[in-house]
Design a protein around this motif. Structure first.
Motif, PDB file in Angstrom:
ATOM      1  N   UNK A 222      11.296   1.829   2.747  1.00  0.00           N
ATOM      2  CA  UNK A 222      12.620   1.758   3.380  1.00  0.00           C
ATOM      3  C   UNK A 222      12.785   2.886   4.396  1.00  0.00           C
ATOM      4  N   UNK A 223      13.321   2.563   5.549  1.00  0.00           N
ATOM      5  CA  UNK A 223      13.511   3.567   6.588  1.00  0.00           C
ATOM      6  C   UNK A 223      12.269   3.814   7.423  1.00  0.00           C
ATOM      7  N   UNK A 224      11.193   3.131   7.104  1.00  0.00           N
ATOM      8  CA  UNK A 224       9.931   3.319   7.814  1.00  0.00           C
ATOM      9  C   UNK A 224       9.452   2.013   8.438  1.00  0.00           C
TER      10      UNK A 224
ATOM     11  N   UNK B 190       0.382   7.685   5.777  1.00  0.00           N
ATOM     12  CA  UNK B 190      -0.318   8.043   4.540  1.00  0.00           C
ATOM     13  C   UNK B 190      -0.241   6.887   3.550  1.00  0.00           C
ATOM     14  N   UNK B 191      -1.353   6.587   2.923  1.00  0.00           N
ATOM     15  CA  UNK B 191      -1.421   5.490   1.970  1.00  0.00           C
ATOM     16  C   UNK B 191      -1.989   4.216   2.575  1.00  0.00           C
ATOM     17  N   UNK B 192      -2.232   4.238   3.881  1.00  0.00           N
ATOM     18  CA  UNK B 192      -2.744   3.033   4.559  1.00  0.00           C
ATOM     19  C   UNK B 192      -4.218   3.153   4.941  1.00  0.00           C
ATOM     20  N   UNK B 193      -4.879   4.188   4.432  1.00  0.00           N
ATOM     21  CA  UNK B 193      -6.271   4.470   4.810  1.00  0.00           C
ATOM     22  C   UNK B 193      -7.214   3.288   4.615  1.00  0.00           C
ATOM     23  N   UNK B 194      -6.983   2.496   3.593  1.00  0.00           N
ATOM     24  CA  UNK B 194      -7.885   1.371   3.335  1.00  0.00           C
ATOM     25  C   UNK B 194      -7.597   0.179   4.254  1.00  0.00           C
TER      26      UNK B 194
ATOM     27  N   UNK C 213       0.830  -1.212   0.000  1.00  0.00           N
ATOM     28  CA  UNK C 213       0.000   0.000   0.000  1.00  0.00           C
ATOM     29  C   UNK C 213       0.862   1.259   0.000  1.00  0.00           C
ATOM     30  N   UNK C 214       1.965   1.222   0.733  1.00  0.00           N
ATOM     31  CA  UNK C 214       2.868   2.376   0.783  1.00  0.00           C
ATOM     32  C   UNK C 214       3.489   2.612  -0.594  1.00  0.00           C
ATOM     33  N   UNK C 215       3.927   1.544  -1.242  1.00  0.00           N
ATOM     34  CA  UNK C 215       4.515   1.655  -2.583  1.00  0.00           C
ATOM     35  C   UNK C 215       3.475   2.164  -3.574  1.00  0.00           C
ATOM     36  N   UNK C 216       2.253   1.634  -3.479  1.00  0.00           N
ATOM     37  CA  UNK C 216       1.166   2.068  -4.372  1.00  0.00           C
ATOM     38  C   UNK C 216       0.842   3.549  -4.195  1.00  0.00           C
TER      39      UNK C 216
END
Length: 159
Positions: free
Chosen positions: A105-107, A133-137, A96-99
């Motif tokens: 990396x680093x997170x 951010x990006x993990x809302x779903x 999801x983060x990549x999308x």
């Protein structure tokens, strides 16, 4: 959501660090932490920089403050382990983060805390909602106001 505060929630590491100054009304009645948060808090005292390397804090006072936060967390919480279910979910979190156009990396610690919240079906309370951010779903992130922190030296207080 009905506007009522949630009864249960997983606290991000920053909540424990800032908890003395956070309005308790912003936090859930039943609070939990991840073993990842305990790991971050355990590393904290070792990451304090010497006074000759920075001018944001006194190294001795800062190390003592971080140790106190760690000790309080250890006595107050039974951390939720990062188990097999959370490990599997971590893959979805990374995806999801990549999308979302971000780099995982680093997170790793933040993403592992999010995976723990998802595995436990708990909302995640944080003063840094942008970190998720990006993990809302996948997870409900509850933003908490970041309070002013008296031990941090401002530009006017530098040595």
């Amino acid at each position: 959501m009905s506007g009522e505060p949630l009864r249960q929630g997983l606290l991000d590491t920053n909540i424990l660090i800032l908890r003395n100054w956070i309005d308790p009304a912003e936090l859930p009645e039943e609070m939990a932490i991840s073993a990842i948060t305990l790991a971050e808090l355990s590393a904290g005292p070792h990451e304090v920089r010497n006074n000759d390397e920075q001018d944001m804090y006194d190294e001795h006072a800062e190390r003592a403050r971080r140790l106190e936060i760690l000790q309080r967390a250890e006595s107050e919480f039974d951390p939720i382990p990062f188990d097999t279910e959370a490990a599997r979910i971590y893959g979805r979190v990374t995806s999801a983060v990549i999308a979302a156009g971000r780099k995982p990396r680093g997170r790793a610690a933040d993403l592992m805390i999010a995976a723990t919240a998802i595995a436990e079906r708990l909302p995640l309370y944080t003063t840094n909602p942008a970190d998720f951010r990006g993990l809302d779903s996948l997870v409900t992130v509850i933003p908490v106001n970041r309070p002013p922190v008296p031990h941090e030296r401002g530009a006017d207080n530098r040595r």
